[in-house]
Design an enzyme around this catalytic site. Sequence first.
Site, PDB file in Angstrom:
ATOM      1  N   ASP A 163      -1.687  -5.628  10.855  1.00 41.53           N
ATOM      2  CA  ASP A 163      -1.111  -6.245   9.658  1.00 41.53           C
ATOM      3  C   ASP A 163       0.400  -6.359   9.824  1.00 41.53           C
ATOM      4  O   ASP A 163       0.968  -5.824  10.775  1.00 41.53           O
ATOM      5  CB  ASP A 163      -1.474  -5.430   8.393  1.00 41.53           C
ATOM      6  CG  ASP A 163      -1.318  -3.932   8.582  1.00 41.53           C
ATOM      7  OD1 ASP A 163      -0.566  -3.503   9.488  1.00 41.53           O
ATOM      8  OD2 ASP A 163      -1.944  -3.172   7.836  1.00 41.53           O
TER       9      ASP A 163
ATOM     10  N   ASP B  96      -5.067   5.193  -1.357  1.00 46.69           N
ATOM     11  CA  ASP B  96      -5.950   4.436  -2.262  1.00 46.69           C
ATOM     12  C   ASP B  96      -7.197   3.918  -1.547  1.00 46.69           C
ATOM     13  O   ASP B  96      -7.948   3.126  -2.105  1.00 46.69           O
ATOM     14  CB  ASP B  96      -5.183   3.272  -2.922  1.00 46.69           C
ATOM     15  CG  ASP B  96      -4.720   2.213  -1.925  1.00 46.69           C
ATOM     16  OD1 ASP B  96      -4.944   2.381  -0.703  1.00 46.69           O
ATOM     17  OD2 ASP B  96      -4.132   1.204  -2.373  1.00 46.69           O
TER      18      ASP B  96
ATOM     19  N   HIS C 152      -7.191   2.114   1.251  1.00 46.01           N
ATOM     20  CA  HIS C 152      -7.058   0.840   1.978  1.00 46.01           C
ATOM     21  C   HIS C 152      -7.242   1.026   3.476  1.00 46.01           C
ATOM     22  O   HIS C 152      -7.014   2.104   4.025  1.00 46.01           O
ATOM     23  CB  HIS C 152      -5.759   0.104   1.626  1.00 46.01           C
ATOM     24  CG  HIS C 152      -4.493   0.709   2.152  1.00 46.01           C
ATOM     25  ND1 HIS C 152      -3.315   0.687   1.452  1.00 46.01           N
ATOM     26  CD2 HIS C 152      -4.200   1.330   3.316  1.00 46.01           C
ATOM     27  CE1 HIS C 152      -2.360   1.254   2.166  1.00 46.01           C
ATOM     28  NE2 HIS C 152      -2.871   1.655   3.289  1.00 46.01           N
TER      29      HIS C 152
ATOM     30  N   GLU D 101      -6.563  -3.821   0.304  1.00 50.78           N
ATOM     31  CA  GLU D 101      -6.470  -2.920  -0.847  1.00 50.78           C
ATOM     32  C   GLU D 101      -7.811  -2.889  -1.601  1.00 50.78           C
ATOM     33  O   GLU D 101      -8.692  -3.722  -1.349  1.00 50.78           O
ATOM     34  CB  GLU D 101      -5.351  -3.415  -1.777  1.00 50.78           C
ATOM     35  CG  GLU D 101      -3.944  -3.372  -1.153  1.00 50.78           C
ATOM     36  CD  GLU D 101      -3.357  -1.960  -1.036  1.00 50.78           C
ATOM     37  OE1 GLU D 101      -4.114  -0.975  -0.957  1.00 50.78           O
ATOM     38  OE2 GLU D 101      -2.114  -1.849  -1.014  1.00 50.78           O
TER      39      GLU D 101
HETATM   40  P1  PGA Z   1       0.283   6.459   6.978  1.00 51.08           P
HETATM   41  O1  PGA Z   1      -0.345   5.092   6.444  1.00 51.08           O
HETATM   42  O2  PGA Z   1      -0.230   6.637   8.369  1.00 51.08           O
HETATM   43  O3  PGA Z   1       1.761   6.243   6.947  1.00 51.08           O
HETATM   44  O4  PGA Z   1      -0.170   7.531   6.061  1.00 51.08           O
HETATM   45  C1  PGA Z   1      -1.694   4.809   6.656  1.00 51.08           C
HETATM   46  C2  PGA Z   1      -2.062   3.523   5.945  1.00 51.08           C
HETATM   47  O5  PGA Z   1      -1.441   3.186   4.924  1.00 51.08           O
HETATM   48  O6  PGA Z   1      -3.003   2.855   6.396  1.00 51.08           O
END
Ligand code: PGA
Length: 260
Positions: free
Chosen positions: A67, A136, A138, A143
């Site tokens: 992404d 959350d 995702h 999302e």
């Molecule tokens: P993080 O993010 O590794 O910084 O916790 C993971 C994500 O949002 O997919």
Amino acid sequence: MEVVIAPDDDAVARIAADVIVRTVRSRAAPVLGLATGSTPIATYDRLVALHRAGEATFAAANAVLLDEYVGLAREHPESYRTVVERAFVDHVDLPAGNLHGPDVWADDVVASCAAYEALLADLGGVDVQVLGIGTDGHLGFNEPGSSLSSRTRLKTLTASTRLDNARFFSSLDEVPHHVITQGLGTILDAGHLLLLATGPTKAGAVARAIEGPVAARCPASVLQLHPHATVVLDEAAATGLELADYYREIQHAKPSWQLL
Ligand code: PGA
């Protein structure tokens, strides 16, 4: 799905890097799917160390981003291309030009998404896709509410994701609202999904993704539909799992020939 509960962050990185190196060694033209965020950084450090020790080469590989933020300058230190270059690509022998991401700077974002899907197909698909999970639920930047068969497209970040990511920016206002992300259907096309999660803040989302229903409410639950998904957790991220003892037993009793 295979769930591996490792003692700590360092062990998660070692296990993940071993899976990636094995994939690279077994393919003539490997395609690595790379995620950003804090979680995979230790894995990239480990891959760089293995490369420096002469144990891993990426000379025949391509790497693709999961992404990318929309609205940041190309050279912004938090654009995901820049993050992946800084953490991994700049320190290994991946050929210049073999790191790919969606063109979020084009005027026609819809065309960029279609072009990115075409590129993934031209490369022959992703062999191993590194993934994180949001608090959350995702996956990539899909999302809650994302279609389980979605393709690469523009998404709007939730308020909680923007808050989680504000630590990378000087203020919450600077965190973009939009991204282009591979869709859940796009992610499911990869040959092997490798989800990494560490720390207590991920325990709830990890439990919903692994042991809850497959539902758009928790996009990471789509891993349950994939024939080769490996989830590597540290102890803190595994505290919400009802079947944790069973997952440990599986690893303990694993035949020596059976790899992740
Ligand atoms: P993080 O993010 O590794 O910084 O916790 C993971 C994500 O949002 O997919």
